[in-house]
Motif scaffolding. Structure first.
Motif, short mmCIF file in Angstrom:
data_model
loop_
_atom_site.label_atom_id
_atom_site.label_comp_id
_atom_site.label_asym_id
_atom_site.label_seq_id
_atom_site.Cartn_x
_atom_site.Cartn_y
_atom_site.Cartn_z
N LEU A 333 0.73 -1.17 -0.05
CA LEU A 333 -0.12 -0.12 -0.12
C LEU A 333 0.93 1.36 0.09
O LEU A 333 0.38 2.40 -0.44
N GLN A 339 1.75 2.26 -6.69
CA GLN A 339 1.16 3.65 -6.64
C GLN A 339 0.91 3.89 -8.10
O GLN A 339 -0.01 4.50 -8.67
N GLU A 342 -1.28 2.08 -10.57
CA GLU A 342 -2.56 1.55 -9.88
C GLU A 342 -2.59 0.00 -9.62
O GLU A 342 -3.61 -0.41 -9.98
N VAL A 345 -6.16 -0.86 -6.22
CA VAL A 345 -7.39 0.36 -6.28
C VAL A 345 -8.16 0.23 -5.17
O VAL A 345 -8.46 -0.69 -4.51
N SER A 346 -9.03 1.50 -5.00
CA SER A 346 -10.00 1.57 -4.08
C SER A 346 -11.48 1.30 -4.63
O SER A 346 -11.70 1.90 -5.52
N GLU A 348 -15.74 1.31 -4.02
CA GLU A 348 -16.67 1.63 -2.96
C GLU A 348 -17.42 0.34 -2.49
O GLU A 348 -18.06 -0.44 -3.56
N HIS A 349 -17.70 0.00 -1.40
CA HIS A 349 -18.55 -0.93 -1.10
C HIS A 349 -19.66 -0.77 -0.12
O HIS A 349 -19.59 0.37 0.84
N PRO A 354 -15.09 2.36 1.33
CA PRO A 354 -13.94 2.22 0.39
C PRO A 354 -13.08 0.89 0.88
O PRO A 354 -12.68 0.89 1.86
N VAL A 355 -12.88 -0.02 -0.07
CA VAL A 355 -12.12 -1.13 -0.02
C VAL A 355 -10.95 -1.48 -1.03
O VAL A 355 -11.23 -0.90 -2.01
N ARG A 356 -9.88 -1.57 -0.54
CA ARG A 356 -8.60 -1.62 -1.38
C ARG A 356 -8.62 -3.03 -1.74
O ARG A 356 -8.48 -3.87 -0.94
N ASN A 359 -5.71 -4.81 -8.53
CA ASN A 359 -6.57 -4.32 -9.94
C ASN A 359 -6.51 -5.57 -10.75
O ASN A 359 -6.10 -6.51 -10.31
#
Length: 406
Positions: A333, A339, A342, A345-346, A348-349, A354-356, A359
């Motif tokens: 992370l 980074q 990418e 990635v984050s 939305e849950h 936000p869940v990482r 990818n």
């Protein structure tokens, strides 16, 4: 075109495919995850009462939910459907009639028992491609045996060569046998799609866990066949490949160094301030270094133990010597390479926020994969999919739900 230049909204390369995923746990669902990452419409058919067991798997269950499900269930639509009931089987056939691919990883014979074997399905959809993932394949004397990933790893040869030589065989720390079977299934699907493009014909992909492991075992069988040598467990090294190992740094940290090529080894000796090691007869060639592997590793370990990890990484980078810390999740992370590309990635849950997660890989320049949404709630898309693809009216959906079919 660079990754950054690819249009953010570009459809995935598989966006014209409809995939019905009927697998559970890891091998089948990971196959579906990969196809979904690259744009396929993946419709996951699950038991309407309990769903895929992956919904409950995990060392911990934050907010009562599995942290594994958002990853392996991502980019999929969930349809609750009881395949053990005739009505559920009939609805499955309706969905499959308009699909390109079916993925299943039940024990061989289960799909046939439900009237969903390839022979029956290909009559209603001759272009259908069916990926069948199982422990031992659809044929042979072991085909009816139960076979999880660890069994495939054992039979495929991976477990025997993994771990320390004086201990029992170790596991990789992940479900590598299942993941290899999933990846081979994806390769088979893509090959079958290419064949279908030319001929219009569908076919079956028969992916066995043990064969998927065997496929990556390098020259293990051939070396034995030609020389009688049985490869054994060798811990963190490969016998005869030196230096290539984990070495200690100050404060208990570890560094991995790969310096076995002649030119790289020369640069390593320069970094160590030990040019004498380059021309020492015991280390002057690849074969010589392999023969004196333990001695060379001891010399390097004594040198690395005097450095902090960060300082040593910088020194070896400047000298062009491959080296790395042993990454954990926190390191991933924080890492600038992760980074910049990418790699994580984050997403939305609806419960976690936000869940990482990792990818979609590999990166395609014009039609990159994308994590569009995390694993859905059980049956979240049942009404939508059955209405659109099976012509079910609201009244019919209510009847099916009352009967426990969906």
């Amino acid at each position: 075109m660079t990754d950054a230049a690819a249009p953010a909204s570009a459809p995935g390369p598989l966006s014209d495919l409809v995939v019905i995923e009927m697998g559970t746990l890891i091998a089948g669902p990971f196959c579906g995850q990969i196809l979904g990452d690259f744009g396929a419409e993946v419709i996951k058919v699950e038991d309407p009462k309990v769903g895929d067991p992956m919904r409950q798997w995990g060392r911990s269950l934050p907010k009562g939910l599995s942290p594994w499900w958002p990853v392996i269930g991502r980019n999929k639509k969930s349809v609750g459907l009881d395949l053990r009931k005739p009505e559920g089987q009939a609805l499955a056939r309706e969905l499959i009639a308009g699909a390109d691919v079916v993925i299943e990883n039940f024990r061989p014979g289960a799909m046939e028992k439900w009237g969903l074997g390839y022979e029956a399905l290909s009559k209603i959809n001759p272009r259908l491609i069916m990926a069948r993932v199982s422990g031992f394949g659809q044929t042979g004397p072991y085909s009816q045996r139960a076979g999880y990933g660890l069994i495939g790893e054992a039979m495929g040869g991976l477990r025997y060569v993994t771990g320390e030589p004086d201990r029992a065989p170790a596991r990789a720390g992940i479900s590598i046998g299942d993941s290899l079977a999933a990846m081979h299934s994806v390769m088979g699907i893509l090959m079958a799609l290419h064949h279908r493009e030319r001929t219009g014909q569908g076919q079956v992909i028969d992916a066995a866990l043990y064969e998927s492991v065997l496929a990556v075992m390098e020259n293990l069988v051939t070396e034995y066949d030609l020389t009688g040598y049985v490869r054994e467990r060798s811990g963190s090294v490969l016998p005869g490949i030196a230096p290539s190992n984990a070495y200690p740094c100050r404060n208990g940290e570890m560094i991995l160094i790969g310096g076995n090529g002649d030119n790289v080894y020369a640069r390593l000796t320069e970094a160590m301030g030990r040019p004498d090691l380059k021309d020492d007869p015991k280390f002057v060639s690849h074969a010589a270094r392999g023969e004196h592997q333990a001695e060379l590793d001891g010399i390097i370990a004594e040198w690395t133990s005097g450095y902090a990890l960060g300082d040593l990484l910088k020194l070896l980078e400047d000298k062009g010597v491959p080296a790395s810390r042993v990454f954990r999740a926190p390191d991933m992370l924080e890492d600038p390479q992760y980074q910049a590309r990418e790699a994580i990635v984050s997403v939305e849950h609806p419960v976690f926020g936000p869940v990482r997660m990792q990818n979609a890989f590999p990166k395609l320049s014009a039609t990159p994969g994308k994590v569009r949404w995390p694993g859905p709630a059980l049956g979240q898309h049942t009404n939508e999919v059955l209405a659109a693809r099976a012509g079910c009216s609201p009244e019919r959906l209510a009847e099916l739900r009352a009967a426990g079919v969906i």
